[in-house]
Scaffold this motif. Structure first.
Motif, PDB file in Angstrom:
ATOM      1  N   VAL A   1      41.011  27.505  89.951  1.00 20.21           N
ATOM      2  CA  VAL A   1      42.255  27.037  90.573  1.00 20.21           C
ATOM      3  C   VAL A   1      42.126  27.135  92.095  1.00 20.21           C
ATOM      4  O   VAL A   1      42.520  26.226  92.833  1.00 20.21           O
ATOM      5  N   ALA A   2      41.519  28.240  92.547  1.00 20.22           N
ATOM      6  CA  ALA A   2      41.335  28.425  93.990  1.00 20.22           C
ATOM      7  C   ALA A   2      40.449  27.323  94.560  1.00 20.22           C
ATOM      8  O   ALA A   2      40.707  26.801  95.653  1.00 20.22           O
ATOM      9  N   ALA A   3      39.422  26.946  93.801  1.00 15.46           N
ATOM     10  CA  ALA A   3      38.537  25.869  94.256  1.00 15.46           C
ATOM     11  C   ALA A   3      39.315  24.562  94.332  1.00 15.46           C
ATOM     12  O   ALA A   3      39.189  23.804  95.311  1.00 15.46           O
ATOM     13  N   ALA A   4      40.140  24.307  93.315  1.00 14.93           N
ATOM     14  CA  ALA A   4      40.953  23.092  93.325  1.00 14.93           C
ATOM     15  C   ALA A   4      41.845  23.071  94.558  1.00 14.93           C
ATOM     16  O   ALA A   4      41.992  22.041  95.219  1.00 14.93           O
ATOM     17  N   ARG A   5      42.424  24.226  94.893  1.00 12.54           N
ATOM     18  CA  ARG A   5      43.290  24.284  96.068  1.00 12.54           C
ATOM     19  C   ARG A   5      42.496  24.010  97.350  1.00 12.54           C
ATOM     20  O   ARG A   5      42.961  23.325  98.253  1.00 12.54           O
ATOM     21  N   ALA A   6      41.292  24.553  97.407  1.00 14.43           N
ATOM     22  CA  ALA A   6      40.477  24.343  98.601  1.00 14.43           C
ATOM     23  C   ALA A   6      40.141  22.862  98.784  1.00 14.43           C
ATOM     24  O   ALA A   6      40.109  22.356  99.901  1.00 14.43           O
ATOM     25  N   PHE A   7      39.916  22.152  97.687  1.00 13.32           N
ATOM     26  CA  PHE A   7      39.492  20.755  97.776  1.00 13.32           C
ATOM     27  C   PHE A   7      40.642  19.762  97.833  1.00 13.32           C
ATOM     28  O   PHE A   7      40.444  18.617  98.223  1.00 13.32           O
ATOM     29  N   VAL A   8      41.853  20.156  97.447  1.00 16.64           N
ATOM     30  CA  VAL A   8      42.911  19.185  97.192  1.00 16.64           C
ATOM     31  C   VAL A   8      43.290  18.350  98.413  1.00 16.64           C
ATOM     32  O   VAL A   8      43.638  17.183  98.296  1.00 16.64           O
ATOM     33  N   GLY A   9      43.189  18.913  99.579  1.00 21.15           N
ATOM     34  CA  GLY A   9      43.541  18.158 100.779  1.00 21.15           C
ATOM     35  C   GLY A   9      42.362  17.392 101.369  1.00 21.15           C
ATOM     36  O   GLY A   9      42.448  16.905 102.491  1.00 21.15           O
ATOM     37  N   ASN A  10      41.268  17.307 100.640  1.00 20.18           N
ATOM     38  CA  ASN A  10      40.037  16.690 101.145  1.00 20.18           C
ATOM     39  C   ASN A  10      39.607  17.219 102.499  1.00 20.18           C
ATOM     40  O   ASN A  10      39.334  16.445 103.419  1.00 20.18           O
TER      41      ASN A  10
ATOM     42  N   ALA B   1      55.363  13.829  93.740  1.00 19.21           N
ATOM     43  CA  ALA B   1      54.643  13.288  92.574  1.00 19.21           C
ATOM     44  C   ALA B   1      53.168  13.048  92.920  1.00 19.21           C
ATOM     45  O   ALA B   1      52.276  13.381  92.139  1.00 19.21           O
ATOM     46  N   GLU B   2      52.932  12.498  94.106  1.00 19.50           N
ATOM     47  CA  GLU B   2      51.552  12.241  94.532  1.00 19.50           C
ATOM     48  C   GLU B   2      50.770  13.540  94.668  1.00 19.50           C
ATOM     49  O   GLU B   2      49.612  13.633  94.252  1.00 19.50           O
ATOM     50  N   LYS B   3      51.446  14.536  95.261  1.00 19.18           N
ATOM     51  CA  LYS B   3      50.793  15.837  95.423  1.00 19.18           C
ATOM     52  C   LYS B   3      50.398  16.400  94.067  1.00 19.18           C
ATOM     53  O   LYS B   3      49.274  16.872  93.864  1.00 19.18           O
ATOM     54  N   ASN B   4      51.359  16.362  93.128  1.00 16.55           N
ATOM     55  CA  ASN B   4      51.082  16.885  91.794  1.00 16.55           C
ATOM     56  C   ASN B   4      49.954  16.122  91.122  1.00 16.55           C
ATOM     57  O   ASN B   4      49.108  16.707  90.447  1.00 16.55           O
ATOM     58  N   GLU B   5      49.941  14.803  91.338  1.00  9.63           N
ATOM     59  CA  GLU B   5      48.909  13.958  90.721  1.00  9.63           C
ATOM     60  C   GLU B   5      47.527  14.347  91.233  1.00  9.63           C
ATOM     61  O   GLU B   5      46.583  14.537  90.463  1.00  9.63           O
ATOM     62  N   LYS B   6      47.439  14.482  92.566  1.00 13.31           N
ATOM     63  CA  LYS B   6      46.161  14.884  93.192  1.00 13.31           C
ATOM     64  C   LYS B   6      45.696  16.228  92.624  1.00 13.31           C
ATOM     65  O   LYS B   6      44.527  16.400  92.253  1.00 13.31           O
ATOM     66  N   ALA B   7      46.649  17.166  92.573  1.00 10.92           N
ATOM     67  CA  ALA B   7      46.309  18.515  92.111  1.00 10.92           C
ATOM     68  C   ALA B   7      45.842  18.491  90.663  1.00 10.92           C
ATOM     69  O   ALA B   7      44.850  19.130  90.299  1.00 10.92           O
ATOM     70  N   LYS B   8      46.535  17.706  89.849  1.00  8.12           N
ATOM     71  CA  LYS B   8      46.180  17.645  88.427  1.00  8.12           C
ATOM     72  C   LYS B   8      44.790  17.059  88.246  1.00  8.12           C
ATOM     73  O   LYS B   8      44.000  17.536  87.416  1.00  8.12           O
ATOM     74  N   ARG B   9      44.488  16.016  89.037  1.00 11.27           N
ATOM     75  CA  ARG B   9      43.183  15.373  88.916  1.00 11.27           C
ATOM     76  C   ARG B   9      42.067  16.374  89.227  1.00 11.27           C
ATOM     77  O   ARG B   9      41.079  16.475  88.506  1.00 11.27           O
TER      78      ARG B   9
END
Lengths: 239, 421
Positions: free
Chosen positions: A161-170, A125-133
């Protein structure tokens, strides 16, 4: 670690060869320093060794001599397994195009970046939340869009989407390989705006390869690959 | 975990290829399991052709030969046993019961066997199952006959049908018929899956009756012809038997009694243990079953080959996918694992489908199979030996899948993050 406190990336006396034969493609870098939090563009025509350089920085290739130091970590001293893990935790990567796994949803494609490291020990759930944000911040919202198969998106959306993936893990360092070359001028500028906004917000170091001088002009610093790298042989032989 | 999830998503994305691969594995598993079930079923039914009989006694011959003619009615006895010998055996203290059989005549290619009414009590097949009548009853009158399931089915006999026995065992009897003494069908047996189905059973005395006047080996002429009515008044006590089914009071006595028979002085006779002789015979026939199993194994191999080819063929277009996975931190080992997981899912799905389909076929087809072949198959989802076979298939599938997985490992190692199309 102490010696490179100010650098996000530091390459010294590095030499990489594809094979031991003397004619084979080789790339040499005497010194390349990228300070933390900087936006740096690497500009160079194709064949200037950018793929190889990115492979070295991302730790899928290993230099034959010299050092590659990312945030105080010596890549060339790690095992390949350690480098894979390090990449999962420290780097975000955006490709030119086709960044997404076609069989995963938009959301799952972003979450994917959190799945290969122990650092990101969040619940689903946390992962999904981060990704959605992040997707929201990059202008992608709506549950139906998030659940859509990645292959059904337009190229511009795919890149975001690729940018979101690159940033999602900070990750402290983002490596982008011509992420805007498949976009038209308006979309390019829009994409860079979003990229820079995220970069500033997270204090991320951004290293982007481009052959477009106009794009490079928007960065703090633009380095010419031909100046940094000493290339011999043709990368076409064995790459 | 993520690898398994990716594998599922990736397979769903390529669902047509995946489903076809599963389908071909399913088919091969159905075939392999089917052959295995029939193989074990046939073996069990074969080894259980005759049960409850401790020994079979006949003129001295090889074990298998004696078994072939006394149980399968194949070939002929070297000689008959005189009734004096039969009496000697009957009075032995070890002996509980003796059922004589007399062979030599035929009816439309089916063997005619003379025996006593006790035969229907003592003949057992398939773990102690007795003969049962689907209609009618045992022979009672001298000219009554009990026919096996197949005889009745093929020749369209019902209780009361009239039949004529041919002299000799050939399909064509060259006119030497016992047509002066026709028989009435008194009963029809249920299918057993044993040679009983193909046998016409007469009374021991009836065999003697139809051969009155045939003492010199050819059809009687002139005064030697006796009418059926006249024959009834003659002494029809049997003079000889082809073989004897013997039941003992205790299994412990089997070997001592066998030794007594084999050393019996007045006549050269021998006794066989049906189980042992069946084992010898199965060693000869069993190879056919192994060959069948080998063919099925090859079908499974072909299914795996299909899987490997389809995965190898898709690898090139999946290089981009591998580069993406590596960019988010997956190692080449995980790419290897992904491909292996996909294969594991395909093979497991194929095996499960195959086992279920096989069970379904067995569930619905068992009665039909038993009716047509007499082969009784156990209704089991999976036996231990079949489970082992399935485990073997799974391992085989994994071994096959290693080939494309290694290729993917190498590709992802050399490609790194370079996306190729």
């Amino acid at each position: 670690m102490a010696s490179n406190n100010g650098s996000a990336l530091s390459i010294e006396d590095m030499c990489f060869r594809f094979s031991k034969e003397s004619q084979a493609f080789a790339i040499k870098i005497d010194s390349l320093q990228i300070e933390k939090g900087a936006r740096v563009a690497l500009v160079g025509p194709s064949g200037s060794g950018k793929s190889t350089l990115l492979g070295l920085i991302c730790g899928v290739l290993t230099p034959h001599s010299g050092t590659i130091n990312i945030l105080g970590n010596r890549l060339e001293q790690m095992s390949s397994r350690q480098r894979d893990k390090f990449r999962a935790e420290t780097l975000g990567v955006i490709f030119q195009q086709f960044n997404l796994l076609p069989y995963l949803s938009v959301l799952d494609n972003v979450v994917l970046a959190l799945e290969f490291s122990n650092k990101h020990n969040f619940s689903t759930a946390e992962k999904n939340e981060k990704a959605k944000r992040l997707l929201m911040a990059l202008g992608l919202h709506g549950e139906s869009l998030l659940q859509q198969q990645a292959s059904q998106l337009a190229v511009g959306q795919q890149q975001r989407v690729a940018a979101a993936r690159a940033f999602v893990g900070n990750p402290p360092l983002i490596i982008a390989d011509e992420p805007t070359s498949a976009l038209d001028a308006d979309r390019q500028s829009e994409f860079l705006d979003l990229l820079f906004a995220q970069q500033e917000q997270n204090g991320t170091t951004l290293l982007m390869v481009t052959h477009d001088r106009r794009v490079a002009g928007r960065f703090d610093r633009a380095l010419s690959l031909l100046d940094i790298c000493d290339i011999s042989g043709s990368p076409g032989i064995s790459s | 975990m993520i690898i398994l999830r990716l594998a599922l998503h990736s397979l769903r994305n390529r669902r047509i290829t995946a489903l076809l691969t599963i389908f071909s594995i399913t088919l091969s598993v159905i075939m392999l399991l089917g052959v295995e079930k029939i193989r074990t079923g046939t073996k069990a039914s074969f080894l259980n052709t005759i049960a409850g009989t401790d020994l079979i006694v006949g003129a001295r011959a090889g074990d298998v030969q004696l078994l072939l003619y006394s149980v399968f009615r194949i070939g002929a006895a070297t000689a008959n046993i005189t009734w004096k010998t039969v009496e000697d055996i009957k009075v032995r203290p070890e002996v509980k019961w003796v059922v004589p059989i007399a062979l030599g005549d035929s009816h439309h290619g089916f063997r005619v066997m003379g025996t006593s009414s006790d035969y229907f009590d003592h003949y057992r097949f398939r773990r102690n199952q007795s003969l049962e009548f689907s209609s009618g009853k045992r022979f009672d009158d001298l000219f009554e006959a009990v026919v096996g399931h197949k005889v009745a089915q093929q020749l369209g006999y019902k209780v009361g049908s009239e039949i004529v026995v041919a002299h000799g065992s050939g399909r064509v009897s060259f006119g030497a018929n016992h047509d002066d003494k026709p028989f009435n069908v008194s009963g029809i047996l249920k299918p057993t899956g044993t040679p009983v189905d193909q046998t016409v059973h007469l009374k021991m005395e009836a065999i003697a009756a139809i051969h009155v006047g045939w003492e010199n080996g050819s059809a009687p002429r002139g005064d030697d012809i006796k009418s059926a009515k006249l024959v009834r008044q003659l002494d029809l006590n049997p003079q000889s038997a082809t073989a004897l089914y013997v039941g003992l009071k205790s299994r412990m006595m089997t070997f001592s009694f066998q030794r007594w028979v084999n050393t019996y002085q007045p006549e050269a006779i021998s006794a066989i243990l049906p189980g042992v002789a069946f084992g010898q015979l199965w060693n000869i026939l069993g190879n056919v079953e192994v060959a069948l199993l080998a063919i099925s194994a090859m079908v499974v191999f072909t299914a795996f080959l299909g899987m490997v080819i389809s995965v190898l063929g898709s690898l090139n277009e999946r290089r981009r996918e591998m580069a993406i996975l590596r960019s988010v931190g997956a190692g080449p080992t995980q790419v290897f694992g992904l491909l292996l997981s996909e294969a594991a899912i395909l093979v497991l799905a194929g095996i499960c489908n195959g086992v279920l389909a096989n069970f379904g076929i067995l569930y619905f087809g068992r009665a039909v199979i038993e009716n047509f072949t007499g082969l009784s198959l156990n209704l089991e989802l999976i036996t231990i030996s079949e489970a082992k076979l399935m485990a073997g298939i799974f391992v085989g599938g994994m071994v096959a899948a290693i080939v494309p997985a290694i290729r993917a490992y190498k590709l992802s190692l050399s490609d790194g993050l370079t996306i190729r199309t």
